[in-house]
Scaffold this active site. Structure first.
Site, short mmCIF file in Angstrom:
data_model
loop_
_atom_site.label_atom_id
_atom_site.label_comp_id
_atom_site.label_asym_id
_atom_site.label_seq_id
_atom_site.Cartn_x
_atom_site.Cartn_y
_atom_site.Cartn_z
N SER A 28 9.27 -8.27 3.51
CA SER A 28 9.13 -7.90 2.10
C SER A 28 9.28 -6.38 2.07
CB SER A 28 7.75 -8.32 1.60
OG SER A 28 7.71 -8.36 0.20
N GLU A 29 10.32 -5.87 1.40
CA GLU A 29 10.63 -4.45 1.59
C GLU A 29 9.59 -3.53 0.95
OE1 GLU A 29 12.61 -6.45 -0.18
OE2 GLU A 29 13.46 -5.42 -1.94
N ASN A 30 8.67 -4.10 0.15
CA ASN A 30 7.56 -3.27 -0.32
C ASN A 30 6.55 -2.98 0.79
OD1 ASN A 30 7.10 -6.08 -0.61
ND2 ASN A 30 5.33 -5.70 -1.92
N GLY A 31 6.70 -3.63 1.96
CA GLY A 31 5.92 -3.13 3.07
C GLY A 31 5.30 -4.08 4.07
N SER A 48 9.65 0.60 6.31
CA SER A 48 10.31 -0.60 5.80
C SER A 48 11.82 -0.40 5.75
CB SER A 48 9.77 -0.93 4.41
OG SER A 48 10.19 -2.20 4.01
#
Lengths: 215, 218, 218, 215
Positions: free
Chosen positions: C46-49, C88
């Protein structure tokens, strides 16, 4: 001198024309009490740096709706219709930055780098006005550092020296903004004694933090 | 000799303010930690990856994972924080370190610093020194005033390969305290018993002599 | 409509190998997670982290701190790892993500992709899409073959502002599976009941037709 | 497929002419069992990336003494006399890189950046052969990314997916090398079950790790 302050002491830092970096991703990991104070302060002509303009009633989105933001530097505005509307009327300047580039620009600002070369955005409108550098046959954009006057961060736990840990998806841009701002204010869910955080688990060293308020 | 060094590091320790983050180089600069006034809280960074250097461990209590940037066993204080080398130098290069204290082979009137290489003789590598002097808010040089042969180390122009251009802010030697300014090197304090003439005679650079010169307290 | 999307995402899920790190875009791509073969272990970023997106929480069990990049509540599996946005995108830009699955407004014969803006109409911002398509080892486009008006989305040349140049590797639609090659777009599989003539008639780009075309299993 | 391997399986990865990044700072945080294997393998003409060449009998220093390193890319060689001697005889190529630049070059290599601008080294011999770029009146060197074929890392704990935590001063270059190498082998003091490490405390995600051996 204790870094633990009241919300009012934190709010006293806000002034017109500041560049303010605010942690969070769609308002998850955004310090809402500090944003409350920013909205109530009425300070204006702000430049806000954040991942996105979240929602009309949460996080950075509230500063768009209140009209206090003159400019936002973000990767996404699609979840806040007011951002798009004010951009079209010319009341709000929007600088859209690819998310990875935004993260890296803040990191570069905080790490004393003059810029970096990224392949992201080559051949798109993102490259407009930027220097393109070709190395070994690959095109890169030279992207420049971003800094802020103030960073408003959300932490899960802070010790009294300002060492911070974050929880799950709330970390996002917070640690980068801690590096990239001249003055760093943290809203912590919990404030613990010095020595309670494992040094190996600390994400943001307390040396970067100026003020801590309880969420 | 021990007294000389102690005089220097005691004076250096007075530069720090409460809350400062400080990086101390290997050797004499490391000794500064022993003289930080107890009424202020200064955090020490170890550029190999943590903030919060504590006292040396008791014999037999050494921890193989806990050394300073010189490889000496240390401890980490409560409230310390560990990080990788990229973060360590983000702190350094990004201006988050309030002061760094380093030795020097040569310093000159323009604030240039040479402290990492003597071509053909000593090529240890720059380690973190080039980043530290470029990034720290204040660069404090702690050194003996002259070299082993009695030759000046504070020069008109450095002759050795540089560590960085125009970065030195303070020079503390056993003879006095000097501040780098746009105009040149200003003599701020003299050690007890040292005259302006003596320190100038041992310095190749021309020192700027202000009306008031303080005493470098012992 | 639901069947169309399900056909697409089921096929996409077959691209993954054991141990792959995969990033799924918002919307239809997110559904791919439901069809990953149980015999392989695929980690979702999940690229938010974080890495290790787990199933949606039961109603009432949502955790305010645990959302995906679309802001939807998710869970983090045992063995997950959390990080900041710089890390990320170091993972993404650095080629550590084996595949990303995204929708598209337009794709063209050169592998160019447009999926982030319709000038004057829709300006949501690129979010992480530009980094993802430049950095991931394989870019898989999961989309309906034609737009709402029935117009082709697989074009000779994209007309909308691009997300990136020459990044698309696979296109999966309800009609078939296409692979981007140096020579152009090769038709690899057809959905049951779809003919070469039908898929070509709905595609502006000229599809390269190999001797053997597989069946896109349902 | 399990990432947990025997030392012999790890050693089988070594080949002549490889670029090998090895974690550690004066051998603290260096995987000595993996270095043992590298020394015993006899592979040669290696390029070794690390902070320093440590000591003649520890860590990277052993590969200098053994003659297997044809080149080292490091910030410091002063604690290993053999490095200086072989440099002077021309038997060993030494590329000295400022420590912060070395860390950032590995990070850039691992993060897909084409390079970065740093003020470090301007006006020194470090700038030789490099592009200098001036922005807003400040000179920067354009430094280029570093990558390795293999990284040899030391971790305190690894879970079975390869998620890593480090202890105290052992972290140093290890997490950067995990990003910058095509194949990552970790020597862990302890291997724990999946789920035992707090996701918020993991420093290196398991997705970057190919093999784990027990120290």
């Amino acid at each position: 001198m204790s870094k633990i302050k009241t919300l009012e002491e934190a709010y006293a830092q806000f002034k017109d024309n500041q560049v303010i970096a605010i942690g969070g991703f769609l308002a998850v990991g955004t310090p809402e009490a500090l944003v409350d104070g920013l909205v109530n302060s009425g300070v204006t002509n702000l430049t806000i740096i954040g991942n996105d303009t979240s929602y009309v009633d949460r996080g950075i989105g509230r500063l768009v709706v209140s009209g206090q933001a003159a400019k936002v530097i973000v990767s996404h505005i699609g979840t806040n219709k007011e951002t798009g509307r004010l951009m079209h009327t010319g009341e709000l300047q929007v600088e859209l930055v690819p998310q990875g580039t935004l993260a890296e620009r803040l990191r570069a600002g905080g790490a004393g780098l003059g810029g970096f070369l990224t392949p992201t955005g080559v051949g798109t409108i993102v490259e407009e006005g930027k220097q393109k550098i070709t190395l070994n046959g690959i095109d890169y954009l030279l992207e420049l550092p971003l800094k802020a006057d103030i960073a408003l961060l959300k932490a899960y736990k802070a010790d009294k020296l300002g060492n911070l840990v974050y929880r799950n998806a709330t970390r996002n841009f917070n640690p980068l903004m801690a590096l990239a701002a001249d003055f760093v204010i943290v809203e912590a869910e919990e404030i613990v004694e010095v020595g309670e955080l494992d040094p190996d688990a600390v994400v943001t060293p307390g040396a970067l933090v100026d003020m801590i308020v309880k969420a | 000799m021990a007294d000389t060094r102690e005089r220097i590091v005691k004076r250096v320790a007075k530069f720090f303010k409460d809350g400062d983050l400080v990086n101390l180089g290997i050797g004499m600069p490391t000794m500064v930690a022993n003289f930080i006034p107890p009424e202020i809280n200064v955090m020490l960074q170890s550029e190999n990856g943590f903030i919060g250097i504590g006292p040396s461990p008791e014999p037999g209590m050494e921890d193989k994972d806990t050394v300073n940037a010189g490889g000496a066993f240390v401890t980490i204080l409560p409230g310390g924080a560990c990080f990788d080398s990229a973060m360590s130098f983000a702190l350094i290069r990004g201006g988050h370190v309030d002061a760094t204290v380093l030795g020097a082979l040569e310093v000159d009137e323009k604030g240039n610093l040479a402290n990492w290489i003597v071509p053909g003789k000593m090529v240890p590598g720059m380690g973190g020194a080039m980043d530290l002097v470029v990034g720290a808010k204040q660069v404090i040089i702690a050194m003996e005033h002259n070299n082993k042969n009695g030759a000046p180390k504070i020069l008109k122009n450095c002759t050795l390969p540089l560590t960085a251009l125009g970065v030195v802010k303070w020079i503390v030697t056993e003879l006095g305290v000097m501040e780098m300014t746009c105009d040149g090197i200003v003599l701020r304090e003299l050690a007890p018993g040292v005259t302006v003439e003596e320190i100038q005679s041992k310095t190749e650079a021309t020192l700027i002599i202000p009306d008031v010169i303080g005493t470098m307290e012992d």
